[in-house]
Design a protein around this motif. Sequence first.
Motif, PDB file in Angstrom:
ATOM      1  N   GLY A 165       0.701  -1.304  -0.160  1.00 30.13           N
ATOM      2  CA  GLY A 165       0.270  -0.468  -0.271  1.00 30.13           C
ATOM      3  C   GLY A 165       0.634   1.185   0.020  1.00 30.13           C
ATOM      4  N   ALA A 166       0.344   2.022  -0.512  1.00 32.32           N
ATOM      5  CA  ALA A 166       1.183   3.337  -0.869  1.00 32.32           C
ATOM      6  C   ALA A 166       0.862   4.578  -1.043  1.00 32.32           C
ATOM      7  CB  ALA A 166       2.068   2.996  -2.258  1.00 32.32           C
ATOM      8  N   SER A 167      -0.113   4.480  -0.061  1.00 28.98           N
ATOM      9  CA  SER A 167      -0.904   6.214  -0.128  1.00 28.98           C
ATOM     10  C   SER A 167      -0.108   7.036   0.987  1.00 28.98           C
ATOM     11  CB  SER A 167      -2.089   5.890   1.082  1.00 28.98           C
ATOM     12  OG  SER A 167      -2.032   5.212   2.792  1.00 28.98           O
ATOM     13  N   GLN A 168      -0.808   8.030   0.954  1.00 33.33           N
ATOM     14  CA  GLN A 168       0.406   9.599   0.921  1.00 33.33           C
ATOM     15  C   GLN A 168       0.284   9.365   3.146  1.00 33.33           C
ATOM     16  OE1 GLN A 168      -1.184  13.217  -0.342  1.00 33.33           O
ATOM     17  NE2 GLN A 168      -0.898  12.729  -2.603  1.00 33.33           N
ATOM     18  N   HIS A 189       2.896  -1.898  -4.379  1.00 37.76           N
ATOM     19  CA  HIS A 189       1.666  -0.988  -4.543  1.00 37.76           C
ATOM     20  C   HIS A 189       0.578  -1.857  -5.561  1.00 37.76           C
ATOM     21  CE1 HIS A 189       3.800  -0.135  -7.702  1.00 37.76           C
ATOM     22  NE2 HIS A 189       5.062   0.539  -6.862  1.00 37.76           N
ATOM     23  N   ILE A 190      -0.282  -1.034  -6.073  1.00 36.61           N
ATOM     24  CA  ILE A 190      -1.381  -2.054  -7.609  1.00 36.61           C
ATOM     25  C   ILE A 190      -0.827  -2.279  -8.484  1.00 36.61           C
ATOM     26  CG2 ILE A 190      -1.743   0.639  -8.339  1.00 36.61           C
ATOM     27  CD1 ILE A 190      -4.795  -2.388  -7.204  1.00 36.61           C
ATOM     28  N   ALA A 191       0.291  -1.913  -9.260  1.00 34.61           N
ATOM     29  CA  ALA A 191       1.364  -2.366 -10.323  1.00 34.61           C
ATOM     30  C   ALA A 191       2.029  -3.465 -10.180  1.00 34.61           C
ATOM     31  CB  ALA A 191       2.078  -1.030 -11.191  1.00 34.61           C
ATOM     32  N   GLY A 210      -6.623  -1.578   2.760  1.00 33.66           N
ATOM     33  CA  GLY A 210      -8.261  -1.510   2.678  1.00 33.66           C
ATOM     34  C   GLY A 210      -8.764  -2.564   1.655  1.00 33.66           C
ATOM     35  N   LYS A 211      -7.781  -3.885   2.375  1.00 37.90           N
ATOM     36  CA  LYS A 211      -8.818  -5.151   1.266  1.00 37.90           C
ATOM     37  C   LYS A 211      -8.647  -5.909   2.256  1.00 37.90           C
ATOM     38  CE  LYS A 211      -7.911  -3.956  -3.295  1.00 37.90           C
ATOM     39  NZ  LYS A 211      -7.287  -3.597  -4.485  1.00 37.90           N
ATOM     40  N   PRO A 212      -9.837  -6.639   2.529  1.00 37.13           N
ATOM     41  CA  PRO A 212      -9.938  -7.828   3.603  1.00 37.13           C
ATOM     42  C   PRO A 212      -8.953  -8.990   2.855  1.00 37.13           C
ATOM     43  CG  PRO A 212     -11.869  -6.977   3.261  1.00 37.13           C
ATOM     44  CD  PRO A 212     -11.583  -6.198   2.481  1.00 37.13           C
ATOM     45  N   GLY A 230      -5.018  -2.030   8.029  1.00 39.52           N
ATOM     46  CA  GLY A 230      -6.022  -2.086   7.423  1.00 39.52           C
ATOM     47  C   GLY A 230      -6.929  -2.200   8.298  1.00 39.52           C
ATOM     48  N   ILE A 231      -8.577  -1.615   7.928  1.00 33.23           N
ATOM     49  CA  ILE A 231      -8.973  -1.781   8.857  1.00 33.23           C
ATOM     50  C   ILE A 231     -10.535  -0.873   7.834  1.00 33.23           C
ATOM     51  CG2 ILE A 231     -11.203  -0.076  10.528  1.00 33.23           C
ATOM     52  CD1 ILE A 231      -8.972   1.541  11.488  1.00 33.23           C
ATOM     53  N   ASN A 232     -11.299  -2.250   8.112  1.00 30.90           N
ATOM     54  CA  ASN A 232     -12.324  -2.477   6.867  1.00 30.90           C
ATOM     55  C   ASN A 232     -13.582  -3.386   7.379  1.00 30.90           C
ATOM     56  OD1 ASN A 232     -10.647  -3.068   4.632  1.00 30.90           O
ATOM     57  ND2 ASN A 232      -9.643  -4.802   5.371  1.00 30.90           N
ATOM     58  N   MET A 269      -3.019   3.085  18.720  1.00 29.04           N
ATOM     59  CA  MET A 269      -1.736   3.246  19.041  1.00 29.04           C
ATOM     60  C   MET A 269      -1.833   4.750  17.888  1.00 29.04           C
ATOM     61  SD  MET A 269       0.373   2.830  20.061  1.00 29.04           S
ATOM     62  CE  MET A 269       2.553   3.124  20.689  1.00 29.04           C
ATOM     63  N   THR A 270      -2.741   5.002  16.562  1.00 27.17           N
ATOM     64  CA  THR A 270      -3.247   6.346  15.706  1.00 27.17           C
ATOM     65  C   THR A 270      -3.017   7.116  16.489  1.00 27.17           C
ATOM     66  OG1 THR A 270      -2.976   4.506  13.836  1.00 27.17           O
ATOM     67  CG2 THR A 270      -3.717   7.055  13.564  1.00 27.17           C
ATOM     68  N   VAL A 271      -3.980   7.186  17.592  1.00 24.28           N
ATOM     69  CA  VAL A 271      -4.957   8.211  18.209  1.00 24.28           C
ATOM     70  C   VAL A 271      -3.436   8.856  19.029  1.00 24.28           C
ATOM     71  CG1 VAL A 271      -6.689   8.600  19.820  1.00 24.28           C
ATOM     72  CG2 VAL A 271      -7.387   7.067  18.368  1.00 24.28           C
TER      73      VAL A 271
HETATM   74  P1  NAP Z   1      -6.190   4.532   0.390  1.00 20.91           P
HETATM   75  O1  NAP Z   1      -5.258   5.703   0.877  1.00 20.91           O
HETATM   76  O2  NAP Z   1      -7.430   3.657  -0.253  1.00 20.91           O
HETATM   77  O3  NAP Z   1      -4.749   3.476  -0.004  1.00 20.91           O
HETATM   78  C1  NAP Z   1      -4.411   2.569   0.142  1.00 20.91           C
HETATM   79  C2  NAP Z   1      -2.501   1.672  -1.306  1.00 20.91           C
HETATM   80  O4  NAP Z   1      -3.307   0.490  -1.484  1.00 20.91           O
HETATM   81  C3  NAP Z   1      -2.882   3.227  -2.582  1.00 20.91           C
HETATM   82  O5  NAP Z   1      -1.894   3.038  -2.512  1.00 20.91           O
HETATM   83  C4  NAP Z   1      -3.207   1.795  -2.908  1.00 20.91           C
HETATM   84  O6  NAP Z   1      -2.992   1.938  -4.284  1.00 20.91           O
HETATM   85  C5  NAP Z   1      -3.220   0.276  -2.690  1.00 20.91           C
HETATM   86  N1  NAP Z   1      -3.472  -0.355  -3.402  1.00 20.91           N
HETATM   87  C6  NAP Z   1      -4.743  -0.936  -4.187  1.00 20.91           C
HETATM   88  N2  NAP Z   1      -5.053  -2.576  -3.831  1.00 20.91           N
HETATM   89  C7  NAP Z   1      -3.541  -3.209  -4.133  1.00 20.91           C
HETATM   90  C8  NAP Z   1      -3.723  -4.126  -4.111  1.00 20.91           C
HETATM   91  N3  NAP Z   1      -3.843  -5.539  -4.351  1.00 20.91           N
HETATM   92  N4  NAP Z   1      -2.056  -4.739  -3.447  1.00 20.91           N
HETATM   93  C9  NAP Z   1      -1.024  -3.447  -3.180  1.00 20.91           C
HETATM   94  N5  NAP Z   1      -1.865  -2.554  -2.902  1.00 20.91           N
HETATM   95  C10 NAP Z   1      -2.743  -1.621  -3.648  1.00 20.91           C
HETATM   96  O7  NAP Z   1      -5.400   3.531   1.801  1.00 20.91           O
HETATM   97  P2  NAP Z   1      -5.531   4.593   3.379  1.00 20.91           P
HETATM   98  O8  NAP Z   1      -5.561   6.088   3.415  1.00 20.91           O
HETATM   99  O9  NAP Z   1      -3.581   4.388   3.240  1.00 20.91           O
HETATM  100  O10 NAP Z   1      -6.084   3.290   4.390  1.00 20.91           O
HETATM  101  C11 NAP Z   1      -5.593   2.395   3.911  1.00 20.91           C
HETATM  102  C12 NAP Z   1      -6.322   1.256   5.149  1.00 20.91           C
HETATM  103  O11 NAP Z   1      -5.500   1.387   6.083  1.00 20.91           O
HETATM  104  C13 NAP Z   1      -7.835   1.055   5.357  1.00 20.91           C
HETATM  105  O12 NAP Z   1      -8.576   0.202   5.403  1.00 20.91           O
HETATM  106  C14 NAP Z   1      -7.912   2.327   6.168  1.00 20.91           C
HETATM  107  O13 NAP Z   1      -9.416   2.142   6.805  1.00 20.91           O
HETATM  108  C15 NAP Z   1      -6.670   1.991   6.920  1.00 20.91           C
HETATM  109  N6  NAP Z   1      -6.062   2.878   8.195  1.00 20.91           N
HETATM  110  C16 NAP Z   1      -5.715   2.642   9.125  1.00 20.91           C
HETATM  111  C17 NAP Z   1      -5.198   3.496  10.304  1.00 20.91           C
HETATM  112  C18 NAP Z   1      -5.208   2.827  11.512  1.00 20.91           C
HETATM  113  O14 NAP Z   1      -5.728   3.717  12.373  1.00 20.91           O
HETATM  114  N7  NAP Z   1      -5.628   2.218  11.407  1.00 20.91           N
HETATM  115  C19 NAP Z   1      -5.083   4.882  10.116  1.00 20.91           C
HETATM  116  C20 NAP Z   1      -5.167   4.992   8.081  1.00 20.91           C
HETATM  117  C21 NAP Z   1      -5.592   4.709   7.741  1.00 20.91           C
HETATM  118  P3  NAP Z   1      -4.032   2.694  -5.891  1.00 20.91           P
HETATM  119  O15 NAP Z   1      -3.844   4.018  -5.077  1.00 20.91           O
HETATM  120  O16 NAP Z   1      -3.141   2.917  -7.004  1.00 20.91           O
HETATM  121  O17 NAP Z   1      -5.109   1.815  -5.816  1.00 20.91           O
END
Ligand code: NAP
Length: 287
Positions: A165-168, A189-191, A210-212, A230-232, A269-271
Amino acid sequence: MAQWIDGAALAQQVRETVKQRVAEMTRQLHRPVYLTAVLVGGTAAGELYAQRQRDACKAVGIEYELITLPHDADKEMVSRRIKQLNEDAAVTGIMLHLPLPEHLNATELQYQINPVKDVEGVNPANIGYVVYGQTLIAPCTALAAIELIKSTGVPIRGAEAVVVGASQIAGRPIALLLSEQMATVTLCHIATRDLAAHTRRAEILVVAVGKPNLITADHVKEGALVIDVGINRITLPDGTKKTVGDVDFAAVEPKAAYITPVPGGVGPMTVAMLLRNTLRSAELLSR
Ligand code: NAP
């Protein structure tokens, strides 16, 4: 069988340390450590989240103020408010609740928060400082993942670390912080062509997608440390709802050495990291 990394218990320890330091800072500054959160368009979910934040702040002695702007507030209106908060010496920390209404650009607005008051560590300047190895305030979720890894005593320096996962907000900053701690980091990441080929090499595996059930036992090296961000919300066959992570917990637990449960791992822990960052902002401002 993996040892569970108890995020709730570790978060409680962090909160206690923060509470003591907040009391000291409040005495030293002769005013409270003060977090202002901006919520644009008050939805029930947003207000509930803000209420939880207020409670968390109150429990450690941080004053919390919520400013709710109308759903149709334009960029100029939100910018003006952020500018006022930047200039208000009583406000020691600022955060912007996400998601914003579609007509607003989160990055553009986060960029306007004074980096020292940016308690979520989302201003590009703060991400930049992480890149330069001079972290001022890092994103809360990334800090949470690192703290949970450190709590196990598994060395990060030199470890093969894979982040999925490569989100900001999550994946990229986690990869940066791991690399700052001298792990050898792969960011998937996705690619990514063959995800399992990468994750199977990981001594430290962090998943933030974000994928169970994205990560099964086949993806995990024997004895790995697994952090599930992840949280789903899923619906079980009997219709009940359940919160799960991205890791197939039942399948991976027997193979891993350490694993974070969901819920009860990265979330609490994030909180706690938000509270610690809020204290840090006040400390930086007092210098
Ligand atoms: P996001 O912005 O949707 O980012 C998800 C990342 O995963 C994107 O870079 C996406 O690429 C990539 N991705 C999607 N499918 C993939 C795959 N099959 N293989 C590899 N990478 C893949 O989500 P996020 O904000 O980072 O959050 C991710 C998860 O963490 C969510 O479930 C969220 O609820 C959870 N989260 C939890 C906390 C916490 O405190 N525990 C805090 C923040 C987030 P693309 O964008 O190119 O599709």
